[in-house]
Design an enzyme around this catalytic site. Structure first.
Site, mmCIF file in Angstrom:
data_model
loop_
_atom_site.group_PDB
_atom_site.id
_atom_site.type_symbol
_atom_site.label_atom_id
_atom_site.label_comp_id
_atom_site.label_asym_id
_atom_site.label_seq_id
_atom_site.Cartn_x
_atom_site.Cartn_y
_atom_site.Cartn_z
ATOM 1 N N ASN A 151 4.594 -44.103 82.764
ATOM 2 C CA ASN A 151 4.610 -44.388 81.323
ATOM 3 C C ASN A 151 3.809 -43.385 80.497
ATOM 4 O O ASN A 151 3.997 -43.281 79.302
ATOM 5 C CB ASN A 151 4.122 -45.811 81.049
ATOM 6 C CG ASN A 151 2.716 -46.047 81.529
ATOM 7 O OD1 ASN A 151 2.393 -45.809 82.686
ATOM 8 N ND2 ASN A 151 1.847 -46.483 80.648
ATOM 9 N N CYS A 324 -12.434 -42.098 74.990
ATOM 10 C CA CYS A 324 -13.852 -41.949 74.682
ATOM 11 C C CYS A 324 -14.474 -43.235 74.191
ATOM 12 O O CYS A 324 -15.671 -43.444 74.326
ATOM 13 C CB CYS A 324 -14.050 -40.869 73.624
ATOM 14 S SG CYS A 324 -13.924 -39.226 74.318
#
Ligand SMILES: *Cc1c(COP(=O)(O)O)cnc(C)c1O
Length: 403
Positions: A151, A324
């Site tokens: 995906n 992050c």
């Protein structure tokens, strides 16, 4: 501002024809399929009609389709259900390193229950080599798991060859096809898989409904116990509107998939060609053997999340392999498995096109992206290393997530 959606791999809008098919099952046709009177029988007939359509799309028979609450549940049922039912034959499972978390986390749970799991390497394009699978199978291996397509990077795996390796060794084969079903042709007979997971919301159906193909003779332990619906494999009153919607989505895909794949492949290749003109940019995943609407890029010296935010400002929705903001600061396991450094993985962008994507959408991205990439590079703390950077060498910018 015109909004441009380029994240079809995350979810797709529901096709209006699907919505229309579903609506009566919320209102006048609200019966419970297990009831014997006509309200119930009307709902049951609709569920069975949808089952036949979902089966037809992958060349299975109706009895081999088990409806679930989505792709995640289908993956869990396949993996845990198979392992628990067949543990007397062995407790070893092999799985590729680039699976969706619905697969990887189910495997990790099994490890805690005393199963042994081997994680298979992929090549630079994300392909699992049949030799790699063959080498990992042991005498107590019961199940091999490899996604039909990935995906994130869109790479389509050689499932027929891989399933053949497993079959030759008497090992069952499960493939997660949540992202590819309805986009490219899948024939379970031809592929030789025992289990295959599907999700409606990746193919213009509603969220919260999926299915597991369970080949005749493949035995599973149910995860839910109760009224015995879905051949006792998935108790719970059926999500009738969802199932009807999934059926309609499968019917539409069957008719339109081929032409749509051709259109999207052309559009995608144009997009890739243009984006690669941006300096220090690479394509992630296989150049040809990939999902029609998938493009995934690595931009050196850029933070993927910054890119997503800047694009969002311009009305464009896309996705990144950077994380992050996650507590672990871990980059995508798929991008690192194909050999990207952490810094490269953090600078990645996934653009996925679908049924309602137009050439104008792609042009809008191409108008905005080079400008945004340049701006982000100009303010990058690694600007200096960008200027020193020699084309063709690997960039190891370090953990610039922290700065
Ligand atoms: C979306 C997806 C899933 C999960 O499906 P849900 O219906 O969202 O639970 C599993 N595997 C792959 C490859 C997917 O793309």
């Amino acid at each position: 501002m015109r909004r441009v959606y380029l994240d079809y791999a995350s979810t797709t809008p529901v096709d209006e024809r699907v919505v229309e098919a579903m609506l009566p099952y919320f209102t006048e046709k609200y019966g419970n399929p297990t009831s014997f009177y006509s309200f119930g029988q009307e709902a049951k007939a609709a569920v069975e009609e949808a089952r036949a359509k979902v089966a037809e799309l992958i060349n299975a028979s109706s009895e081999e389709i088990i409806f679930t609450s989505g792709g995640t549940e289908a993956c869990n049922l396949a993996i845990k259900g198979f392992a628990l039912k067949n543990k007397n034959k062995g407790k070893h499972i092999v799985v590729s390193k680039i699976e969706h978390f619905a697969v990887l986390e189910a495997c990790r749970w099994l490890e805690k229950q005393g199963f042994e799991v081997s994680y298979l390497d992929v090549d630079e394009y994300g392909l699992v080599k049949p030799e790699t699978l063959e080498g990992a199978i042991k005498s107590d291996t019961i199940l091999a798991i490899i996604n039909h397509a990935n995906n994130e990077i869109g790479t389509i795996e050689p499932i027929k060859e891989l399933a053949e390796v497993a079959q030759d060794k008497g090992v069952a084969f499960f493939s997660d096809a949540c992202i590819s079903n309805g986009q490219v042709e899948i024939d379970v007979e031809e592929l030789g898989v025992d289990l295959l997971a599907m999700s409606a919301h990746k193919m213009y159906g509603p969220k919260g409904i999926g299915a597991l193909f369970v080949a005749r003779g493949t035995r599973l332990e149910p995860m839910f116990h109760g009224g015995g619906q879905e051949r006792k494999l998935r108790s719970g009153t059926e999500n009738v509107p969802g199932i009807v919607g999934f059926g309609k989505a499968a019917e539409i895909a069957k008719k339109e998939m081929k032409g749509e794949a051709e259109r999207l492949t052309k559009l995608r290749d144009e997009l890739i060609k243009e984006v690669l003109k941006i300096p220090r940019t690479r394509l992630n995943g296989h150049p040809k053997q990939r999902l029609p609407g998938n493009a995934n890029f690595a931009f050196a010296f850029i933070e993927g999340e910054g890119l997503i935010l800047e694009l969002d400002f311009e009305g464009i929705s896309a996705s990144t392999g950077s994380a992050c903001s996650s507590p672990t600061l871990e980059p995508s396991h798929v991008l690192t498995a194909i050999g990207l450094s952490h810094a490269e993985a953090h600078g990645s962008l996934r653009v996925t096109l679908g049924r309602f994507s137009t050439r104008e959408d792609v042009q809008r991205l191409l108008e905005v992206l080079p400008r945004v990439v340049k701006r982000l590079r100009d303010i990058s703390p690694f600007k200096d290393s960008f200027e020193d950077y020699v084309e063709g060498t690997e960039w190891k910018g370090g953990e610039h997530c922290h700065v």
